[in-house]
Write a protein that holds these residues in place. Structure first.
Motif, PDB file in Angstrom:
ATOM      1  N   SER A   7       0.623  -1.188  -0.152  1.00 11.69           N
ATOM      2  CA  SER A   7      -0.135  -0.139  -0.055  1.00 11.69           C
ATOM      3  C   SER A   7       0.963   1.224  -0.016  1.00 11.69           C
ATOM      4  CB  SER A   7      -0.980   0.138   1.331  1.00 11.69           C
ATOM      5  OG  SER A   7      -0.222  -0.175   2.328  1.00 11.69           O
ATOM      6  N   SER A   8       2.164   1.086   0.258  1.00 18.38           N
ATOM      7  CA  SER A   8       2.942   2.321   0.399  1.00 18.38           C
ATOM      8  C   SER A   8       3.171   3.036  -1.278  1.00 18.38           C
ATOM      9  CB  SER A   8       4.164   2.293   0.984  1.00 18.38           C
ATOM     10  OG  SER A   8       5.173   1.459   0.316  1.00 18.38           O
ATOM     11  N   GLU A   9       3.485   4.268  -1.441  1.00 18.60           N
ATOM     12  CA  GLU A   9       3.692   4.704  -2.644  1.00 18.60           C
ATOM     13  C   GLU A   9       5.218   3.997  -3.206  1.00 18.60           C
ATOM     14  OE1 GLU A   9       4.786   8.915  -4.901  1.00 18.60           O
ATOM     15  OE2 GLU A   9       4.691   9.072  -2.523  1.00 18.60           O
ATOM     16  N   THR A  10       6.141   3.800  -2.298  1.00 17.09           N
ATOM     17  CA  THR A  10       7.140   3.045  -2.795  1.00 17.09           C
ATOM     18  C   THR A  10       7.139   1.668  -3.159  1.00 17.09           C
ATOM     19  OG1 THR A  10       8.670   4.482  -1.286  1.00 17.09           O
ATOM     20  CG2 THR A  10       9.626   2.380  -2.094  1.00 17.09           C
ATOM     21  N   GLU A  11       6.241   0.939  -2.483  1.00 20.74           N
ATOM     22  CA  GLU A  11       6.210  -0.271  -2.957  1.00 20.74           C
ATOM     23  C   GLU A  11       5.047  -0.439  -4.202  1.00 20.74           C
ATOM     24  OE1 GLU A  11       5.428  -2.756   1.554  1.00 20.74           O
ATOM     25  OE2 GLU A  11       3.865  -1.564   0.667  1.00 20.74           O
ATOM     26  N   VAL A  12       4.101   0.514  -4.326  1.00 19.78           N
ATOM     27  CA  VAL A  12       3.525   0.412  -5.658  1.00 19.78           C
ATOM     28  C   VAL A  12       4.374   0.907  -6.906  1.00 19.78           C
ATOM     29  CG1 VAL A  12       1.681   1.714  -7.050  1.00 19.78           C
ATOM     30  CG2 VAL A  12       1.171   0.850  -4.586  1.00 19.78           C
ATOM     31  N   LEU A  13       5.435   1.938  -6.750  1.00 19.83           N
ATOM     32  CA  LEU A  13       6.098   2.310  -7.701  1.00 19.83           C
ATOM     33  C   LEU A  13       7.266   1.263  -8.061  1.00 19.83           C
ATOM     34  CD1 LEU A  13       6.795   5.986  -6.634  1.00 19.83           C
ATOM     35  CD2 LEU A  13       5.527   5.033  -8.735  1.00 19.83           C
ATOM     36  N   ARG A  14       7.936   0.673  -7.116  1.00 20.72           N
ATOM     37  CA  ARG A  14       8.955  -0.444  -7.228  1.00 20.72           C
ATOM     38  C   ARG A  14       8.200  -1.718  -8.010  1.00 20.72           C
ATOM     39  NH1 ARG A  14      13.752  -0.631  -3.550  1.00 20.72           N
ATOM     40  NH2 ARG A  14      14.420  -2.108  -4.894  1.00 20.72           N
ATOM     41  N   GLY A  15       7.083  -1.902  -7.508  1.00 26.33           N
ATOM     42  CA  GLY A  15       6.394  -3.181  -8.076  1.00 26.33           C
ATOM     43  C   GLY A  15       6.100  -3.001  -9.389  1.00 26.33           C
ATOM     44  N   PHE A  16       5.422  -1.920  -9.690  1.00 25.12           N
ATOM     45  CA  PHE A  16       5.386  -1.781 -11.172  1.00 25.12           C
ATOM     46  C   PHE A  16       6.527  -1.763 -11.977  1.00 25.12           C
ATOM     47  CE2 PHE A  16       0.836  -0.921 -10.277  1.00 25.12           C
ATOM     48  CZ  PHE A  16       0.154  -1.157 -11.202  1.00 25.12           C
ATOM     49  N   LEU A  17       7.597  -1.131 -11.544  1.00 23.82           N
ATOM     50  CA  LEU A  17       8.745  -0.890 -12.239  1.00 23.82           C
ATOM     51  C   LEU A  17       9.354  -2.512 -12.473  1.00 23.82           C
ATOM     52  CD1 LEU A  17      11.127   0.230 -13.663  1.00 23.82           C
ATOM     53  CD2 LEU A  17      12.163   0.842 -11.511  1.00 23.82           C
ATOM     54  N   ASP A  18       9.434  -3.188 -11.364  1.00 21.36           N
ATOM     55  CA  ASP A  18       9.804  -4.699 -11.610  1.00 21.36           C
ATOM     56  C   ASP A  18       9.106  -5.577 -12.445  1.00 21.36           C
ATOM     57  OD1 ASP A  18      12.025  -4.256  -9.984  1.00 21.36           O
ATOM     58  OD2 ASP A  18      11.033  -4.963  -7.895  1.00 21.36           O
ATOM     59  N   TYR A  19       7.674  -5.147 -12.442  1.00 20.32           N
ATOM     60  CA  TYR A  19       6.771  -5.821 -13.379  1.00 20.32           C
ATOM     61  C   TYR A  19       7.134  -5.669 -14.756  1.00 20.32           C
ATOM     62  CZ  TYR A  19       2.178  -6.442 -15.872  1.00 20.32           C
ATOM     63  OH  TYR A  19       1.208  -6.803 -16.688  1.00 20.32           O
ATOM     64  N   LEU A  20       7.228  -4.306 -15.090  1.00 20.36           N
ATOM     65  CA  LEU A  20       7.782  -4.127 -16.505  1.00 20.36           C
ATOM     66  C   LEU A  20       9.107  -4.540 -16.887  1.00 20.36           C
ATOM     67  CD1 LEU A  20       6.257  -0.377 -16.504  1.00 20.36           C
ATOM     68  CD2 LEU A  20       5.366  -2.344 -17.899  1.00 20.36           C
ATOM     69  N   ARG A  21      10.304  -4.582 -15.891  1.00 25.87           N
ATOM     70  CA  ARG A  21      11.592  -5.127 -16.374  1.00 25.87           C
ATOM     71  C   ARG A  21      11.359  -6.428 -16.677  1.00 25.87           C
ATOM     72  NH1 ARG A  21      14.167  -2.439 -10.843  1.00 25.87           N
ATOM     73  NH2 ARG A  21      15.121  -0.870 -11.526  1.00 25.87           N
ATOM     74  N   ALA A  22      10.633  -7.238 -15.835  1.00 22.84           N
ATOM     75  CA  ALA A  22      10.728  -8.761 -16.004  1.00 22.84           C
ATOM     76  C   ALA A  22       9.861  -8.810 -17.384  1.00 22.84           C
ATOM     77  CB  ALA A  22       9.777  -9.332 -14.855  1.00 22.84           C
ATOM     78  N   SER A  23       8.773  -8.045 -17.702  1.00 19.39           N
ATOM     79  CA  SER A  23       7.915  -8.282 -19.044  1.00 19.39           C
ATOM     80  C   SER A  23       8.996  -8.249 -20.229  1.00 19.39           C
ATOM     81  CB  SER A  23       6.906  -7.316 -19.025  1.00 19.39           C
ATOM     82  OG  SER A  23       5.839  -7.359 -18.086  1.00 19.39           O
ATOM     83  N   ILE A  24       9.923  -6.940 -20.201  1.00 19.82           N
ATOM     84  CA  ILE A  24      10.440  -6.697 -21.447  1.00 19.82           C
ATOM     85  C   ILE A  24      11.637  -7.739 -21.556  1.00 19.82           C
ATOM     86  CG2 ILE A  24      11.977  -4.933 -20.404  1.00 19.82           C
ATOM     87  CD1 ILE A  24      11.602  -3.674 -23.344  1.00 19.82           C
ATOM     88  N   ALA A  25      12.257  -7.890 -20.241  1.00 19.28           N
ATOM     89  CA  ALA A  25      13.454  -9.202 -20.447  1.00 19.28           C
ATOM     90  C   ALA A  25      12.937 -10.515 -20.934  1.00 19.28           C
ATOM     91  CB  ALA A  25      13.902  -9.268 -19.036  1.00 19.28           C
ATOM     92  N   ALA A  26      11.479 -10.849 -20.756  1.00 19.82           N
ATOM     93  CA  ALA A  26      10.979 -12.014 -21.260  1.00 19.82           C
ATOM     94  C   ALA A  26      10.861 -11.946 -22.904  1.00 19.82           C
ATOM     95  CB  ALA A  26       9.889 -12.388 -20.211  1.00 19.82           C
ATOM     96  N   LYS A  27      10.396 -10.898 -23.104  1.00 20.78           N
ATOM     97  CA  LYS A  27      10.204 -10.688 -24.577  1.00 20.78           C
ATOM     98  C   LYS A  27      11.517 -10.922 -25.342  1.00 20.78           C
ATOM     99  CE  LYS A  27       5.816  -9.384 -25.120  1.00 20.78           C
ATOM    100  NZ  LYS A  27       4.984 -10.194 -25.736  1.00 20.78           N
ATOM    101  N   VAL A  28      12.545 -10.626 -24.817  1.00 22.88           N
ATOM    102  CA  VAL A  28      13.746 -10.512 -25.529  1.00 22.88           C
ATOM    103  C   VAL A  28      14.517 -12.120 -25.096  1.00 22.88           C
ATOM    104  CG1 VAL A  28      16.253  -9.473 -25.665  1.00 22.88           C
ATOM    105  CG2 VAL A  28      14.141  -8.143 -25.355  1.00 22.88           C
ATOM    106  N   ASP A  29      14.381 -12.368 -24.026  1.00 20.45           N
ATOM    107  CA  ASP A  29      15.303 -13.659 -23.501  1.00 20.45           C
ATOM    108  C   ASP A  29      14.976 -14.741 -24.398  1.00 20.45           C
ATOM    109  OD1 ASP A  29      17.063 -14.980 -22.256  1.00 20.45           O
ATOM    110  OD2 ASP A  29      15.828 -15.258 -20.477  1.00 20.45           O
ATOM    111  N   SER A  30      13.489 -14.914 -24.693  1.00 21.99           N
ATOM    112  CA  SER A  30      12.977 -16.075 -25.366  1.00 21.99           C
ATOM    113  C   SER A  30      12.860 -15.935 -26.776  1.00 21.99           C
ATOM    114  CB  SER A  30      11.702 -16.267 -25.154  1.00 21.99           C
ATOM    115  OG  SER A  30      10.602 -15.324 -25.120  1.00 21.99           O
TER     116      SER A  30
END
Length: 166
Positions: free
Chosen positions: A20-43
């Motif tokens: 629920s904290s601003e930091t957790e939300v921002l970092r959660g979304f950033l990590d989600y996007l990071r994993a998404s784009i890495a997966a597109k390239v990695d495979s």
């Protein structure tokens, strides 16, 4: 509507349900996007990962290479003198090399962010005499930058092999 008929449902990973904290939300979304784009390239295999399917020359490997430089500049203080050149991976770099470098950069950036307890404080930087932007601004910008290029990667990947979703 495309992608919504029963026979053509997209398999997708929804955005994260972060704390629920601003930091957790921002970092959660950033990590989600990071994993998404890495997966597109990695495979994706060579040479498709380097193939430009649009007139600008944009390719999957170049997008991930560019994001590595953005993370390094923003969170680690690296100086980038030619941003356009970051959109191309070196010919000797394999997909594995670029993805590993991106993930290593993320780990190092997260180490810096772990020490940032005040979103209003500047991001610590190694560049002497240049204060970093606020942690809040840096996280928001990195979400925007990664999300923008993840969208490009979605389109490029679909053009390569029809793969959709995050």
């Amino acid at each position: 509507m495309a992608g919504t008929t029963h026979g053509n449902r997209r398999r997708d990973t929804p955005p994260p349900r972060t704390g629920s904290s601003e930091t957790e939300v921002l970092r959660g979304f950033l990590d989600y996007l990071r994993a998404s784009i890495a997966a597109k390239v990695d495979s994706t295999s060579e040479p498709q990962v380097r193939t430009a399917a649009v007139l600008s020359g944009t390719n999957l490997l170049g997008l991930l290479n560019h994001l590595t430089y953005v993370e390094r500049s923003l969170f680690l203080g690296d100086d980038v003198t030619d941003w356009q050149a970051t959109f191309q991976a070196a010919p000797a770099d394999s997909v594995t090399d670029v993805v590993a470098r991106y993930r290593d950069t993320i780990e190092r950036a997260n180490d810096v962010l772990d020490g940032c307890t005040d979103l209003s404080a500047p991001v610590p930087r190694r560049r002497p005499g240049r204060a970093g932007p606020s942690v809040r601004w840096a996280l928001t910008h990195m979400i925007e930058e990664t999300g923008r290029h993840a969208g490009h990667a979605d389109i490029l990947r679909e053009l390569i092999d029809g793969s959709t979703g995050r």
